[in-house]
Design a protein around this motif. Structure first.
Motif, short mmCIF file in Angstrom:
data_model
loop_
_atom_site.label_atom_id
_atom_site.label_comp_id
_atom_site.label_asym_id
_atom_site.label_seq_id
_atom_site.Cartn_x
_atom_site.Cartn_y
_atom_site.Cartn_z
N PRO A 189 7.99 68.18 -14.55
CA PRO A 189 8.55 67.03 -13.84
C PRO A 189 8.20 66.99 -12.36
N GLY A 190 8.02 68.18 -11.75
CA GLY A 190 7.79 68.22 -10.31
C GLY A 190 6.51 67.57 -9.87
N ALA A 191 5.52 67.49 -10.77
CA ALA A 191 4.24 66.90 -10.40
C ALA A 191 4.39 65.44 -10.00
N ALA A 192 5.28 64.72 -10.68
CA ALA A 192 5.49 63.32 -10.33
C ALA A 192 6.10 63.19 -8.95
N LEU A 193 7.02 64.10 -8.62
CA LEU A 193 7.64 64.06 -7.29
C LEU A 193 6.64 64.43 -6.21
N LEU A 194 5.86 65.48 -6.43
CA LEU A 194 4.89 65.91 -5.41
C LEU A 194 3.85 64.81 -5.16
N SER A 195 3.32 64.23 -6.22
CA SER A 195 2.35 63.14 -6.06
C SER A 195 3.00 61.92 -5.43
N GLY A 196 4.23 61.63 -5.86
CA GLY A 196 4.92 60.47 -5.32
C GLY A 196 5.20 60.59 -3.83
N LEU A 197 5.64 61.77 -3.40
CA LEU A 197 5.86 61.99 -1.97
C LEU A 197 4.57 61.82 -1.18
N GLY A 198 3.48 62.41 -1.68
CA GLY A 198 2.20 62.26 -1.00
C GLY A 198 1.77 60.82 -0.89
N ALA A 199 1.99 60.05 -1.95
CA ALA A 199 1.59 58.65 -1.96
C ALA A 199 2.43 57.83 -0.99
N MET A 200 3.75 58.02 -1.03
CA MET A 200 4.63 57.22 -0.18
C MET A 200 4.41 57.50 1.30
N ARG A 201 3.91 58.69 1.63
CA ARG A 201 3.63 59.05 3.02
C ARG A 201 2.25 58.57 3.49
N SER A 202 1.47 57.93 2.62
CA SER A 202 0.05 57.73 2.92
C SER A 202 -0.40 56.28 2.98
N GLY A 203 0.50 55.37 3.32
CA GLY A 203 0.06 54.04 3.72
C GLY A 203 0.16 52.93 2.72
N LEU A 204 0.67 53.19 1.51
CA LEU A 204 0.80 52.11 0.53
C LEU A 204 1.98 51.21 0.87
N GLY A 205 2.09 50.08 0.16
CA GLY A 205 3.22 49.19 0.35
C GLY A 205 4.37 49.51 -0.58
N LYS A 206 4.07 49.63 -1.87
CA LYS A 206 5.07 49.95 -2.89
C LYS A 206 4.48 50.95 -3.87
N LEU A 207 5.34 51.73 -4.51
CA LEU A 207 4.88 52.70 -5.50
C LEU A 207 5.70 52.57 -6.77
N VAL A 208 4.99 52.45 -7.89
CA VAL A 208 5.61 52.49 -9.22
C VAL A 208 5.24 53.82 -9.86
N ILE A 209 6.24 54.61 -10.24
CA ILE A 209 5.99 55.88 -10.91
C ILE A 209 6.33 55.73 -12.39
N GLY A 210 5.31 55.84 -13.24
CA GLY A 210 5.51 55.79 -14.69
C GLY A 210 5.60 57.21 -15.20
N THR A 211 6.80 57.62 -15.59
CA THR A 211 7.01 59.02 -15.94
C THR A 211 8.00 59.13 -17.10
N SER A 212 8.09 60.30 -17.67
CA SER A 212 9.01 60.52 -18.77
C SER A 212 10.45 60.23 -18.34
N GLU A 213 11.23 59.73 -19.29
CA GLU A 213 12.61 59.32 -18.96
C GLU A 213 13.41 60.46 -18.34
N SER A 214 13.20 61.67 -18.84
CA SER A 214 13.97 62.81 -18.34
C SER A 214 13.66 63.16 -16.89
N VAL A 215 12.50 62.72 -16.42
CA VAL A 215 12.05 63.09 -15.07
C VAL A 215 12.72 62.22 -14.00
N ILE A 216 13.02 60.98 -14.34
CA ILE A 216 13.46 60.02 -13.34
C ILE A 216 14.71 60.47 -12.59
N PRO A 217 15.78 60.90 -13.27
CA PRO A 217 16.96 61.30 -12.49
C PRO A 217 16.75 62.52 -11.61
N LEU A 218 15.69 63.29 -11.89
CA LEU A 218 15.37 64.43 -11.04
C LEU A 218 14.68 64.00 -9.75
#
Length: 280
Positions: free
Chosen positions: A44-73
């Motif tokens: 599950p941590g891979a989605a968070l690590l990639s998501g943090l990197g993306a949100m810090r790097s100039g995009l406007g919005k981010l959609v994370i498509g991930t397993s249901e169990s990962v989202i609340p984490l």
């Protein structure tokens, strides 16, 4: 087959010349929406690590498509993203309905046929696509206008190409250039002095970074940084090269005050605001 003499270093001067300015009148739509398909029950941590990197790097919005169990984490740490429940599994079943400025798939995903079907549906679109980790396998890619960017470490490169790691390490740039042309993809061959080879034969190496990056999760962070930078750069080549460089400089900043043994991957994203400001 050595091509070392044709490989140039991407330097601080190149970064200063190519980092985009953020216009005062811009809004989130200016920089677009990125799609990140990452993170599974076991990783599950891979989605968070990639998501943090993306949100810090100039995009406007981010959609994370991930397993249901990962989202609340993830949500308590990254509430700024939006979430597509079981998104990478759904992407394997049918073509994407939405369009995106850029997309990335693979961080924290298994190496399965379902993931490859999701890759097929993502690259059927017309935006730049990054393939990482579980999305990397031996395969061909369709001709398309927007780039496909693959981000292997040596073991993954060997799996993709059949080239032994021993042979690869004798001529990293040569093999990266050869396979970038053969696959018609951009190859980010990770390791000490990461090589970035483009399908047109252009090839650069990155001298930024240090051994602090030799730890799980730093590649997921890099994937996210590339995804975000693809959204705010006009030129995809510059986005990839600048992400690799700034990722390395974050590690260098860490070791100014801390041991290289102690870096955690999410701390690269925390350091990026200070690093990016240096080059503006």
């Amino acid at each position: 087959m050595s091509n070392q003499e044709q490989v140039r270093e991407w330097t601080e001067e190149h970064v200063r010349e190519t980092l985009p300015k953020r216009d005062a009148s811009s809004h989130k739509g200016t920089f677009g929406t990125a799609l990140l398909l990452a993170g599974s029950d076991d990783m599950p941590g891979a989605a968070l690590l990639s998501g943090l990197g993306a949100m810090r790097s100039g995009l406007g919005k981010l959609v994370i498509g991930t397993s249901e169990s990962v989202i609340p984490l993830i949500v308590p740490v990254l509430p700024e993203a939006t979430y597509w429940r079981n998104g990478w599994e759904k992407a394997a079943q049918s073509p994407l309905e939405e369009s995106y400025r850029a997309a990335a798939i693979g961080s924290g995903l298994p190496q399965t046929k379902d993931v490859q079907r999701a890759v097929d549906h993502v690259i059927a679109g017309d935006c730049p696509v990054i393939l990482d980790a579980g999305a990397l396998t031996k395969r061909s890619y369709p001709k398309r206008k927007a780039p496909i960017i693959v981000t292997p470490h040596p073991g993954e490169f060997s799996r993709m190409t059949g080239v032994s790691i021993e042979d690869l390490e004798k001529d990293r740039a040569g093999y990266a250039k050869e396979w970038a042309h053969q696959l018609q993809t951009t190859i980010v061959l990770k390791g000490r002095h990461t090589i970035v080879a483009f399908p047109d034969g252009e090839c650069w190496y990155n001298a930024a970074g240090n051994a602090a990056l030799a730890k799980g999760g730093t590649g997921d962070t890099l994937t996210g940084m590339m995804l975000g930078m693809l959204c705010c750069h006009q030129e995809a080549k510059h986005a990839v090269l600048n992400a690799v460089y700034l990722h390395g400089i974050c590690a260098e900043l860490w070791t100014e005050e801390h041991s290289p043994h102690t870096l955690l991957a999410h701390e690269l994203s925390a350091l990026l605001p200070r690093v990016w400001k240096r080059f503006e």
